[in-house]
Write an enzyme that holds these catalytic residues in place. Structure first.
Site, PDB file in Angstrom:
ATOM      1  CG  ASP A  68      -2.112   0.939   1.030  1.00  0.00           C
ATOM      2  OD1 ASP A  68      -3.187   0.451   0.628  1.00  0.00           O
ATOM      3  OD2 ASP A  68      -1.962   2.155   1.254  1.00  0.00           O
TER       4      ASP A  68
ATOM      5  CG  ASP B 133     -10.604  -3.239  -2.538  1.00  0.00           C
ATOM      6  OD1 ASP B 133     -11.287  -2.424  -3.203  1.00  0.00           O
ATOM      7  OD2 ASP B 133     -10.939  -3.636  -1.419  1.00  0.00           O
TER       8      ASP B 133
ATOM      9  CB  CYS C  64     -16.544   0.445  -2.482  1.00  0.00           C
ATOM     10  SG  CYS C  64     -15.280   1.648  -2.063  1.00  0.00           S
TER      11      CYS C  64
END
Length: 382
Positions: free
Chosen positions: A242, A285, A338
């Site tokens: 990340d 994601d 999302c």
């Protein structure tokens, strides 16, 4: 105290909460998440008790849940209209109270202002109206923990529904006082849990392989999708990365609680990240608009700028174009957002097919009819 006096005092306190909510809403400009802003406000105004804080916060969210509907109303009227719509039935004295404010009777029609960008399979009206209610809290039960989770929740007299490995509870339930997070359950929205459907498709595609599956979770955040992959696929060799070192520190804590010990991690921008190996499966994601979760953060209905959709889409393209270079021949990409916007979802997978990847499955994971988030996931093969 007679009933009439009690009712007057009740509405007097409620009106005080409405006034405070009005003050907060006028001061907030959308620079930070509203949840952070309201916590800061209460830390500076110590006079509010826990019940007061809860009510004022709810009233603010009721205002934001209306989006850009009812532009003719004052802030106070919009607070009350949103609150009125937050429940299906009200006692008579509340109906009389609302009547004083001449609230419009028509259904709000501009809650979600970005309908032209929605993925085609989304029911626009149902999705828009779902923002009027706070989504539920969802937990995913980890392998071999079903019995202990059920028994603990029953013993604590917490209202819950279990469907397979998903626990649904009222939002705000104090589950961390009852269950061991990350070991017994993972806090994970219903639609996020449904990513397991694509992981199971992947599992069926590689069932003939005997070796350990190598996985890179390239936008790992706090590791929820990695824990899910571990639970579905079991025997994996995991690498996580990340851009934020602070969130990877949180991931390491969660992994320790989840019993995940053998993994590699590194801090890197996924648009340029260069791991020293190739992988059977890459989980992306990706950063996105979060538009499928705005029932939880309804201030975005007012403050999100349409131009940001294209900015997120470009960032996603840059991430994907980089990470797919690290797929093994015949390896798989699990792409997740999302978001409910086609530019971030189907248009991204369409671009990937033009780059030579094969689309195995894609789905808008609809949560708007389940009081849950809405997401998108696609499985593709190199």
């Amino acid at each position: 105290m007679n009933d009439q006096s009690s009712t007057i005092n009740h509405f007097k306190r409620f009106y005080s909460h409405v006034n405070t909510a009005n003050t907060v809403l006028q001061a907030y400009k959308g620079e930070a998440p509203f949840a952070h802003y309201i916590r800061s406000f209460f830390s500076q105004h110590k006079k509010f008790g826990s019940k007061d804080r809860k009510q004022i916060t709810e009233l603010c969210y009721c205002f934001y849940r209306l989006g850009k509907s009812y532009p003719q109303l004052s802030i106070e009227q919009k607070i009350l209209k949103g609150y009125q719509l937050s429940k299906k039935e009200w006692p008579e004295e509340w109906l009389s109270f609302f009547e004083q404010y001449q609230l419009p009777k028509q259904t709000p029609e501009n809650i979600f202002s970005f309908k032209d960008h929605l993925s085609e399979s989304i029911d626009t009206a149902a999705f828009e109206q779902s923002h009027l209610l706070q989504p539920d809290l969802f937990l995913r039960i980890r392998p071999r923990q079903h019995k202990v989770v059920s028994e603990k929740l029953q013993s604590a007299n917490i209202n819950f529904i279990i469907t397979e490995n998903t626990v649904r509870l009222p939002n705000g339930s104090k589950i961390d006082e009852v269950l061991i997070l990350n070991k017994e359950v993972v806090v994970q929205d219903y639609s996020s849990q449904r990513v397991s459907e694509l992981l199971n498709i992947y599992k069926s595609k590689i069932s003939h392989l005997k070796s350990v599956i190598s996985i890179w979770d390239c936008c790992a955040a706090s590791g929820g999708k990695s824990i899910l992959a571990k639970d579905v696929l079991d025997d994996i060799k995991l690498t996580v990365s990340d851009i934020r070192s602070s969130i990877l520190a949180n991931l390491k804590k969660r992994f320790a609680e989840a019993g995940i010990k053998n993994y590699n991690s590194f801090v890197s921008d996924s648009t340029i990240a260069a791991p020293d190996q190739k992988f059977d499966l890459i989980i992306a994601d990706v950063p996105c608009s979060g538009s499928g979760t705005w029932a939880r953060t309804p201030e975005q209905l007012l403050f999100f700028q349409e131009s940001r959709i294209a900015e997120y889409a470009k960032l996603q393209q840059n991430i994907i174009s980089n990470v797919i270079k690290y797929l093994k021949p015949g390896g798989y990409l699990l792409y997740i957002t999302c978001s409910v916007f086609a530019e971030e979802n189907e248009e991204q997978t369409s671009n990937l097919t033009k780059q030579g990847l094969e689309l195995i499955a894609e789905s808008v994971l609809k949560g708007y009819d389940q009081q849950a988030d809405t997401m998108f996931a696609a499985l593709m093969r190199a």
